[in-house]
Write an enzyme that holds these catalytic residues in place. Sequence first.
Site, short mmCIF file in Angstrom:
data_model
loop_
_atom_site.label_atom_id
_atom_site.label_comp_id
_atom_site.label_asym_id
_atom_site.label_seq_id
_atom_site.Cartn_x
_atom_site.Cartn_y
_atom_site.Cartn_z
N LYS A 1 0.85 -1.18 0.00
CA LYS A 1 0.00 0.00 0.00
C LYS A 1 0.89 1.24 0.00
CE LYS A 1 -3.97 -1.92 -0.11
NZ LYS A 1 -4.68 -1.87 -1.40
N ASP B 1 0.19 -0.38 -4.75
CA ASP B 1 -1.21 0.05 -4.88
C ASP B 1 -1.43 1.38 -4.16
OD1 ASP B 1 -3.91 0.29 -5.16
OD2 ASP B 1 -4.44 -1.53 -4.06
N GLU C 1 -0.69 -0.12 -9.23
CA GLU C 1 -2.14 -0.36 -9.18
C GLU C 1 -2.87 0.92 -8.80
OE1 GLU C 1 -3.16 -3.97 -7.11
OE2 GLU C 1 -5.12 -3.21 -6.52
N ASP D 1 -8.06 -0.75 -10.48
CA ASP D 1 -8.84 -1.44 -9.46
C ASP D 1 -10.14 -0.67 -9.22
OD1 ASP D 1 -9.96 -2.59 -7.20
OD2 ASP D 1 -8.13 -2.66 -6.04
N LYS E 1 -12.88 -6.74 -8.61
CA LYS E 1 -13.56 -6.91 -7.33
C LYS E 1 -14.96 -7.50 -7.55
CE LYS E 1 -10.23 -5.23 -4.77
NZ LYS E 1 -9.14 -5.52 -5.72
N TRP F 1 -7.06 -12.29 -3.44
CA TRP F 1 -6.82 -11.80 -2.07
C TRP F 1 -8.06 -12.11 -1.25
CZ3 TRP F 1 -9.48 -8.47 1.10
CH2 TRP F 1 -8.81 -8.01 2.23
C1 0XW Z 1 -6.05 -5.52 -1.06
N1 0XW Z 1 -7.45 -5.29 -1.28
C2 0XW Z 1 -7.94 -6.31 -2.18
C3 0XW Z 1 -8.17 -5.31 0.03
C4 0XW Z 1 -8.40 -3.90 0.50
O1 0XW Z 1 -9.73 -3.61 0.72
C5 0XW Z 1 -7.86 -3.04 -0.60
C6 0XW Z 1 -7.85 -3.92 -1.79
C7 0XW Z 1 -7.13 -3.30 -2.95
O2 0XW Z 1 -6.47 -3.97 -3.75
O3 0XW Z 1 -7.25 -2.10 -3.16
MG MG Z 2 -6.24 -2.24 -5.13
#
Ligand code: 0XW
Ligand code: MG
Length: 366
Positions: free
Chosen positions: A163, A192, A217, A240, A264, A319
């Site tokens: 992150k 990301d 990302e 994303d 997602k 994930w």
């Molecule tokens: C890693 N994730 C899949 C979970 C978190 O909610 C954020 C998200 C992403 O990739 O942004």
């Molecule tokens: Mg992401």
Amino acid sequence: MKLAGINVYNVDVPSVFQYKLASATVTHLQSTVVELVADNGLVGFGETCPAGPVYQPQHMLGARAALQEIGPSLIGLDPRNIGQLNRAMNAALNGSRYAKAAIDIAAWDIAGKAYNRRVCDLLGGATGDTIPTYYSVTTSSPDEMAREARERQQEGYARVQLKIGGRDVEQDIETLHKVKEATKPGIRIAADANRSLTSRDTMFLSQRCRDISLVIEQPCNTMEEIAAIRHQLCHPVYMDELAEDVNSVMRAVSGGLVDGFGLKLTRLGGISALQIARDICDARSLPHTCDDTWGGDIIAAACVHVGATVVPSRFEGSWIAAPYIARHVDKQNPVRIEAGRIKVPTGPGLGVTPDKLQLGSPIMSF
Ligand code: 0XW
Ligand code: MG
């Protein structure tokens, strides 16, 4: 078979630690679980669990309001006819794909049970018994993030997502260099930013990390910002948060805007929509994940089933929130990670059975 009833449950999802990303900190969430009950006694489960109210426009109370609106119009329909169910949901309410996703997931579960097949078998068949996942390293100091990336690689994770954003970009640049030094070659890295970088800082970061193999990302907030800088970057760009629905995936792919996606499940609209996005990516050889922003065993199982049907060489993993949360709704057979991989559930449908005690009493029923 007819849909005789729908129950909606609140499930508290406490985090084991603060999960910090650029735009939000996830601590304790409330997930929304949907149970479809057929007139022959079969049940199917679905779930939606946005990562708090700030990560993206979707939020927990919005999901419940949408389900209140949609629920009554579905009673009497055949839950195995998932297309008809989706059309009825769209006729009852515009938008709110993330709430409809919970019904869609539950319908795939019930259809799988009715046909005695796993969801991944209905989606074209699994590529193997396990699938890869990736670890998402929450924002902290460059040394701490490098240590965590190294440990996860040693544990067996083939990919880490770091992150970045929400702080001085110099710290992110330092983090990425330290992660490269701390890990062995071969680890796949996604940086990301969760929409938080300016186009200026994205260019700084990419150019100063040009010798590190990584994907960036969701660097910026809009498609226009990404389009403006895309060809000045040294790294592939994944989308994303802006992959909001099948149409935005199509728009990004046909415009050549991205090199891959973090797809997602609930934001797109459930298993039915994720399957279409999977096939669009396949047509252009684009890598992608199959995951969600948060959630428990039901969301995890749904992501794993779709993930199991993706061409392995282009699959970035599913994930799941399991390592970050302190609770499973299926205590007998939870979806969990071992050495960076997840076993595809073996039972019919999603292959997870929520414990009624964990669900409590419904907060809504139709
Ligand atoms: C890693 N994730 C899949 C979970 C978190 O909610 C954020 C998200 C992403 O990739 O942004
Ligand atoms: Mg992401």
